[in-house]
Scaffold this motif. Structure first.
Motif, PDB file in Angstrom:
ATOM      1  N   LEU A 189       3.822  -1.625   7.855  1.00  0.00           N
ATOM      2  CA  LEU A 189       2.985  -2.467   7.007  1.00  0.00           C
ATOM      3  C   LEU A 189       3.290  -3.918   7.329  1.00  0.00           C
ATOM      4  CD1 LEU A 189       3.110  -1.031   3.351  1.00  0.00           C
ATOM      5  CD2 LEU A 189       1.087  -1.217   4.797  1.00  0.00           C
TER       6      LEU A 189
ATOM      7  N   THR B 253       3.691  -7.405  -4.545  1.00  0.00           N
ATOM      8  CA  THR B 253       2.761  -6.425  -3.980  1.00  0.00           C
ATOM      9  C   THR B 253       3.526  -5.119  -3.814  1.00  0.00           C
ATOM     10  OG1 THR B 253       1.189  -6.002  -2.177  1.00  0.00           O
ATOM     11  CG2 THR B 253       3.236  -7.129  -1.577  1.00  0.00           C
TER      12      THR B 253
ATOM     13  N   GLY C 299       0.816  -1.198   0.000  1.00  0.00           N
ATOM     14  CA  GLY C 299       0.000   0.000   0.000  1.00  0.00           C
ATOM     15  C   GLY C 299       0.846   1.242   0.000  1.00  0.00           C
TER      16      GLY C 299
END
Length: 123
Positions: free
Chosen positions: A17, A117, A9
């Protein structure tokens, strides 16, 4: 073996995170599991790896003391806790799994890779 990474993110510098990677398929063949990252225009680099039983972890110098790798063999997951994030941590993070029992050295030692990611850290 299929690996699915999640948890990335956009965060501000200093934030935390938690990345997670779920494995499926022939997970019994997995031994060491690791995380790598690739920043724009740069080569993929090693971040951390953990042994099959979770007893040994190795970290890149750049993340020591800030990132923690862990695994849950019952759930076939490997997590990466990131704290005190810096803008230079911005990258696509990939999880990977090896099938040999000795410490993997480099990307070529890992047989399976997730899709990545994205972690973006703003200053």
């Amino acid at each position: 073996v299929q690996l699915q990474a999640s948890g990335g993110g956009l965060v501000q510098a200093g934030a935390s995170l938690r990345l997670s990677c779920a494995a499926s398929g022939r997970t019994s063949s997995m031994t060491w599991m690791g995380w790598f990252r690739q920043a724009p225009g740069k080569e993929r680099e090693f971040v951390a790896t953990i042994s099959a039983n979770g007893g040994s972890m190795v970290y890149a110098d750049s993340v020591k003391g800030r990132f923690t790798i862990s695994r849950d063999n019952a759930r076939n997951t490997v997590d990466l806790q990131l704290i005190s994030l810096k803008p230079e941590d911005t990258a696509v993070y990939y999880c990977a799994a090896a099938t040999k029992y000795w410490l993997p050295r480099g990307t070529q030692s890992y047989s399976y890779w997730g899709q990545g990611t994205l972690v973006t850290v703003s200053s």
